[in-house]
Design a protein around this motif. Structure first.
Motif, PDB file in Angstrom:
ATOM      1  N   ARG A 170      -7.240   4.922   8.378  1.00 51.42           N
ATOM      2  CA  ARG A 170      -6.645   3.646   8.748  1.00 51.42           C
ATOM      3  C   ARG A 170      -7.015   3.374  10.192  1.00 51.42           C
ATOM      4  O   ARG A 170      -7.028   4.284  11.024  1.00 51.42           O
ATOM      5  CB  ARG A 170      -5.104   3.681   8.619  1.00 51.42           C
ATOM      6  CG  ARG A 170      -4.591   3.832   7.183  1.00 51.42           C
ATOM      7  CD  ARG A 170      -4.882   2.586   6.373  1.00 51.42           C
ATOM      8  NE  ARG A 170      -4.277   2.636   5.051  1.00 51.42           N
ATOM      9  CZ  ARG A 170      -4.846   3.168   3.983  1.00 51.42           C
ATOM     10  NH1 ARG A 170      -6.042   3.727   4.092  1.00 51.42           N
ATOM     11  NH2 ARG A 170      -4.237   3.157   2.812  1.00 51.42           N
TER      12      ARG A 170
ATOM     13  N   ASP B 239      -5.177  -0.541  -1.817  1.00 50.34           N
ATOM     14  CA  ASP B 239      -5.530   0.885  -1.717  1.00 50.34           C
ATOM     15  C   ASP B 239      -6.786   1.156  -2.544  1.00 50.34           C
ATOM     16  O   ASP B 239      -6.835   2.077  -3.359  1.00 50.34           O
ATOM     17  CB  ASP B 239      -4.380   1.751  -2.240  1.00 50.34           C
ATOM     18  CG  ASP B 239      -3.257   1.842  -1.235  1.00 50.34           C
ATOM     19  OD1 ASP B 239      -3.487   1.506  -0.057  1.00 50.34           O
ATOM     20  OD2 ASP B 239      -2.150   2.250  -1.624  1.00 50.34           O
TER      21      ASP B 239
ATOM     22  N   ASP C 282      -0.554   3.542   2.726  1.00 47.89           N
ATOM     23  CA  ASP C 282      -0.014   3.269   4.060  1.00 47.89           C
ATOM     24  C   ASP C 282       1.250   4.089   4.290  1.00 47.89           C
ATOM     25  O   ASP C 282       1.483   4.613   5.386  1.00 47.89           O
ATOM     26  CB  ASP C 282       0.318   1.781   4.209  1.00 47.89           C
ATOM     27  CG  ASP C 282      -0.909   0.945   4.520  1.00 47.89           C
ATOM     28  OD1 ASP C 282      -2.027   1.497   4.528  1.00 47.89           O
ATOM     29  OD2 ASP C 282      -0.738  -0.280   4.728  1.00 47.89           O
TER      30      ASP C 282
ATOM     31  N   SER D 117       0.824  -1.198   0.000  1.00 44.05           N
ATOM     32  CA  SER D 117       0.000   0.000   0.000  1.00 44.05           C
ATOM     33  C   SER D 117       0.864   1.255   0.000  1.00 44.05           C
ATOM     34  O   SER D 117       1.618   1.498   0.948  1.00 44.05           O
ATOM     35  CB  SER D 117      -0.903  -0.003   1.232  1.00 44.05           C
ATOM     36  OG  SER D 117      -1.535   1.240   1.380  1.00 44.05           O
TER      37      SER D 117
ATOM     38  N   GLU E  36       0.673  -3.536  10.377  1.00 44.24           N
ATOM     39  CA  GLU E  36      -0.169  -3.017   9.302  1.00 44.24           C
ATOM     40  C   GLU E  36      -1.583  -2.779   9.800  1.00 44.24           C
ATOM     41  O   GLU E  36      -2.020  -3.381  10.773  1.00 44.24           O
ATOM     42  CB  GLU E  36      -0.176  -3.964   8.112  1.00 44.24           C
ATOM     43  CG  GLU E  36      -0.852  -5.279   8.346  1.00 44.24           C
ATOM     44  CD  GLU E  36      -0.795  -6.118   7.069  1.00 44.24           C
ATOM     45  OE1 GLU E  36      -1.736  -6.011   6.275  1.00 44.24           O
ATOM     46  OE2 GLU E  36       0.193  -6.850   6.900  1.00 44.24           O
ATOM     47  N   PRO E  37      -2.271  -1.882   9.170  1.00 41.68           N
ATOM     48  CA  PRO E  37      -3.610  -1.528   9.654  1.00 41.68           C
ATOM     49  C   PRO E  37      -4.550  -2.721   9.615  1.00 41.68           C
ATOM     50  O   PRO E  37      -4.431  -3.617   8.785  1.00 41.68           O
ATOM     51  CB  PRO E  37      -4.071  -0.455   8.662  1.00 41.68           C
ATOM     52  CG  PRO E  37      -2.854   0.006   7.963  1.00 41.68           C
ATOM     53  CD  PRO E  37      -1.883  -1.118   7.982  1.00 41.68           C
TER      54      PRO E  37
ATOM     55  N   TRP F 283      -6.255   0.618  13.425  1.00 39.82           N
ATOM     56  CA  TRP F 283      -5.529  -0.507  13.997  1.00 39.82           C
ATOM     57  C   TRP F 283      -6.335  -0.987  15.195  1.00 39.82           C
ATOM     58  O   TRP F 283      -6.660  -0.194  16.085  1.00 39.82           O
ATOM     59  CB  TRP F 283      -4.136  -0.070  14.461  1.00 39.82           C
ATOM     60  CG  TRP F 283      -3.182   0.241  13.368  1.00 39.82           C
ATOM     61  CD1 TRP F 283      -2.215  -0.560  12.874  1.00 39.82           C
ATOM     62  CD2 TRP F 283      -3.081   1.479  12.633  1.00 39.82           C
ATOM     63  NE1 TRP F 283      -1.515   0.077  11.883  1.00 39.82           N
ATOM     64  CE2 TRP F 283      -2.019   1.335  11.706  1.00 39.82           C
ATOM     65  CE3 TRP F 283      -3.777   2.685  12.667  1.00 39.82           C
ATOM     66  CZ2 TRP F 283      -1.651   2.346  10.836  1.00 39.82           C
ATOM     67  CZ3 TRP F 283      -3.412   3.696  11.805  1.00 39.82           C
ATOM     68  CH2 TRP F 283      -2.359   3.518  10.887  1.00 39.82           C
TER      69      TRP F 283
ATOM     70  N   ARG G 190      -8.493  -0.594   6.190  1.00 37.37           N
ATOM     71  CA  ARG G 190      -8.099   0.514   5.320  1.00 37.37           C
ATOM     72  C   ARG G 190      -9.343   1.104   4.671  1.00 37.37           C
ATOM     73  O   ARG G 190     -10.174   0.383   4.127  1.00 37.37           O
ATOM     74  CB  ARG G 190      -7.156   0.039   4.213  1.00 37.37           C
ATOM     75  CG  ARG G 190      -5.803  -0.422   4.686  1.00 37.37           C
ATOM     76  CD  ARG G 190      -4.937  -0.820   3.498  1.00 37.37           C
ATOM     77  NE  ARG G 190      -3.593  -1.193   3.900  1.00 37.37           N
ATOM     78  CZ  ARG G 190      -3.237  -2.427   4.242  1.00 37.37           C
ATOM     79  NH1 ARG G 190      -4.134  -3.390   4.231  1.00 37.37           N
ATOM     80  NH2 ARG G 190      -1.997  -2.686   4.603  1.00 37.37           N
TER      81      ARG G 190
END
Lengths: 317, 527
Positions: free
Chosen positions: A102, B507, A23, A20, A93-94, A104, A97
């Protein structure tokens, strides 16, 4: 088995992974230790300070400046709350998304059983410039609503050249019983940073009576310049209760000048200004103490020594 | 005249015996795949020649020393071989022997000439040479396009069989010209049978399937009738159109020419009760004979010792019987009870030459179609890969392959908002399965098909330790096209392009296409 195969096939077709670029955009907007932490030049160990003291002249060692490092450690301790969180975000990583967000978590709070934690980072735009909104939240046992423990706004796509603020909500932290120790601040602690130009600044304000991080209430501000010069506005208090408010300016090698206002405990309405300079070895090289409150010159009515010629050239004004 | 009628008539004939005392037989057998400019290189011309040479020397009474096998000869070599055997025939005749001369050719012919590489041999010259050749019987068998032109002069017939004179007295004398196609027709090769239609059926007939009389001898009339019928039937549905063999028969004397004799003690025997269509493949999975047999009489195929696979298509049409047979000395009966039943989908068709395996190694370049994707996600990459493929395994001209490739590249990732470019090391591993069709055109083969691949993409940021590495994997469908230039029997230079579609959704949905170009060398395994 057929459904499992179908799910696996669908997952493959849809794709899996953390590949990503967005990200990375979120990560770049998060302030780093480099961005926020206070770094002071000068002797880094007591041994070095002791050697400096032995070699110092008649004005002695710059004890007040040496204590600034401890103050900086306190400021950094306050910043560490947010820095630990953002460091964590860079390694995990999240969970979710979205186009401009984002998330977590939620995760179980291992230090506080029954609590759950989550972090959200959302993004809004004003024209081309993004602002990232940070929320570190906790959900008490038994449900209820998520409570924000840390919030922040980071302006700009690149925190290393951006500005922003973070607020440590110690009122909520204490209300939920999540504080690490009784010495944590009792009020919310705002932190601001600005790295959009020179000087780059970080400030941490301990509200009156809030305490915490070994600091007294004061808007601690650290400024730095590209050539290594800096300024640190801080306050300390001695055992007798005398309050020393410092504006310390320093060069890259640690030589500097302090403009200090002393508020004696015996007379809170009075204040005494004094200035002093020191060299890279933390030895006073000049002093201007009209009332000799610091007694750098021994028992004298006034203490003006080598002033301002003994100061670093940049700080003689 | 129908084939059955001709066969019945032929059964009444007195037949000359090959290899009888005081008979010498000579043969010039030539196969030339190259017809020079404007022609497509033939795949099976040399194999055709080898088959006929082997049959004539093994079963046709031609001594090894009296046969000339010419592979890819020019016109001068053919003339020399004919002249050499003319001389030997003349000496044999002078010694009192009866003589027979065979001339066989598989290759290109056009505009009244045999095209032997860049040289030419006019059919008129060949006909005249054979006409005047010092042999009692001269038989020319031409398997080439428009080869019927050699029979133009007079008496040419497009018929399934010819009549044979029954005069008493001496054996046959004269000239027989047989061509695989009429003067206006093309002669066709078949990948299915691994040879040209006419030669394939001529060979099958000579091995015994043309022996309709069951006397163990295959005569010229039987062989022609057999090859004619099978060639016409097999080319009825080909793109090249029906191919009609033609002949010019000018034999005096009596009787027919016996081309081969089937030794009953050394043959593959299809017992009397068996019926159906059988294909016999050699150990190289090449068709050596076909038998269409009805019940009632055994059929013998005079095959040389070796291992063979026999296939019989079942009436249901969806399966085959497949069995292995080993011939040494003596006759071996085909036992259908010991043949295994396999689905037709796994059979490589009649006469199939076997799956051809090859290994391709190459280097290439990969790029994504979107500039934004290249800058922000997937930089150009260099790839190296291997592909193992099998051709003609699933069907004629159909190939499949499994490939594996790996590669990567370096770039800088530019984010908006003044973020300094981030150094990126990009890596990729992919493995796929492809299915494509080959379109051979001489040494050049064009291919087109589809591919489905698993792809694993990763990137890391070597100058930014705090940024974690990223990865992504998915399935990418795509199309593949290639051009292969075979510059040796085992090696080909290959240029291949792929267009793929990447399902990307981390994404949001940013799925997009990308292309790969690769240059490589393909090595044919087992050839």
């Amino acid at each position: 088995m057929r459904w499992a195969t179908s799910i696996a096939a669908a997952a493959l077709l849809a794709g899996c992974g953390n590949y990503s670029t967005e990200d990375l955009e979120f990560a770049e907007a998060l302030p780093t230790r480099e961005t926020l932490q206070v770094r002071l030049p000068g002797p880094v160990s007591q041994g070095a300070a002791a050697q400096a003291a032995v070699a110092c002249g008649s004005l002695g060692e710059a004890t007040g400046w040496l204590q600034a490092r401890a103050i900086g450690v306190g400021v950094n301790a306050g910043l560490d709350w947010i820095l630990r969180v953002v460091d964590y975000l860079r390694t995990v990583e999240p969970t979710r998304r979205e186009r401009n967000a984002r998330t977590w978590g939620p995760f179980p709070d291992e230090k506080h059983p029954g609590f759950q934690s989550r972090i959200r980072l959302t993004r809004t735009f004003q024209g081309e410039e993004p602002t990232y909104h940070f929320f570190f939240e906790s959900l008490p046992p038994g449900g209820g609503r998520w409570r924000a423990l840390i919030t922040g706004d980071f302006v700009g796509a690149y925190a290393a050249r951006g500005r922003g603020n973070v607020t440590l909500h110690f009122t909520v932290i204490r209300e939920l019983g999540l504080n690490d120790s009784a010495s944590d601040p009792t009020a919310d602690v705002p932190i601001d940073y600005d790295r959009t130009g020179e000087p780059r600044t970080v400030s941490l304000t301990i509200p009156a009576g809030a305490g915490g991080f070994g600091l007294i209430d004061f808007p601690y501000t650290w400024s730095s310049y590209a050539d290594g010069r800096g300024q640190f506005d801080f306050a300390r208090q001695d055992a007798a209760g005398n309050r020393f408010v410092w504006q310390a300016r320093f060069t890259a090698d640690g030589a500097g000048r302090g403009d200090i206002t002393i508020y004696p405990a015996s007379n809170p309405s009075a204040s005494y200004p004094l200035s002093a300079c020191w060299d890279a070895g933390a030895c006073y090289t000049a002093a201007s103490d009209l009332f000799n409150v610091a007694q750098l010159c021994g028992p004298a009515a006034t203490c003006v020594v080598n002033w301002p010629a003994g100061c670093p050239t940049a700080f003689q004004q | 005249m129908s084939r059955a009628a001709a066969s019945a008539a032929l059964a009444l004939l007195l037949l000359a015996r090959p290899g009888a005392a005081a008979e010498r037989r000579f043969a010039v057998v030539a196969g030339q795949p190259d017809g020079g400019s404007g022609t497509v290189r033939l795949r099976f011309a040399e194999r055709d020649a080898r088959r006929i040479h082997a049959i004539l020397t093994r079963l046709g009474g031609v001594a090894e020393g009296d046969a000339r096998l010419l592979l890819s000869p020019d016109a001068a070599e053919v003339r020399r071989a004919l002249g050499d055997l003319f001389e030997q025939s003349r000496r044999a005749a002078a010694a009192g022997d009866s003589t027979t001369l065979f001339f066989y050719y598989s290759g290109h012919a056009k505009d009244g000439e045999l095209r032997l590489g860049h040289s030419r041999l006019p059919l008129a010259e060949l006909r005249a040479a054979l006409h005047g050749a010092p042999a009692d019987v001269r038989v020319a068998l031409l398997d080439s396009c428009q080869s019927g032109a050699i029979t133009r002069s007079k008496g040419v017939r497009r018929a399934p069989a010819f009549d044979v004179a029954r005069d008493g007295g001496q054996g046959p004398r004269g000239l027989v010209l047989i061509a695989s196609s009429a003067a206006s027709e093309d002669s066709q090769e078949s990948d299915y049978i691994g040879g040209s239609f006419f030669t394939h059926y001529l060979a099958s007939g000579l091995l015994g399937d043309a022996d309709v009389s069951g006397d163990g001898k295959v005569t010229l009339a039987e062989a022609y009738a057999y090859a004619y019928g099978r060639t016409v039937a097999s080319t009825a549905d080909t793109a090249g159109g029906i191919q009609h063999p033609v002949y010019q028969y000018d034999l005096g004397g009596s009787g027919d020419v016996v081309l081969t004799e089937i030794d009953p003690a050394a043959a593959l025997v299809l017992p009397a009760p068996l019926e159906g269509h059988y294909v016999v493949l050699d150990s190289g999975s090449r068709a050596v004979a076909e038998v269409s047999k009805g019940p009632g009489a055994p059929r013998r195929l005079a095959l040389p010792p070796g291992s063979y696979t026999v296939k019989k298509r079942l009436a249901a049409g969806d399966a085959l019987l497949v069995g292995d047979v080993t011939l040494a000395k003596g006759a071996v009966d085909l036992d259908e009870g010991r043949m295994r039943r396999v689905p037709l989908s796994r059979d490589p068709q009649k006469g199939f030459s076997g799956a051809r395996w090859s290994l391709l190694a190459g280097l290439g370049y990969q790029g994504f179609f979107s500039a934004a994707a290249r800058d922000g996600y997937f930089p150009p990459a260099a790839l190296g890969g291997l592909e193992l493929s099998s051709r003609d395994d699933l069907g004629h001209g159909l190939a499949w392959g499994m490939d594996l490739s790996a590669g990567g590249g370096g770039s800088f990732l530019s984010l908006s908002g003044g973020v300094p470019p981030i150094k990126v090391q990009f890596g990729e591993v992919s493995g796929g399965a492809s299915l494509w069709l080959d379109y051979p055109a001489g040494p050049l083969t064009l291919s087109a098909g589809g591919r489905v691949a698993f792809i694993y993409l990763s990137r890391r940021f070597p100058d930014r330790a705090e940024l974690r590495s990223q990865y992504f994997f998915t399935v990418t469908p795509g199309l593949v096209a290639a051009a292969a230039w075979r510059f040796s029997p085992s090696l080909a230079a290959v240029a291949r392009g792929r267009v793929n579609y990447l399902f990307y959704n981390v994404d949001g949905n940013k799925s997009l296409g990308f292309a790969e170009l690769m240059l490589g060398v393909e090595y044919a395994l087992g050839n």
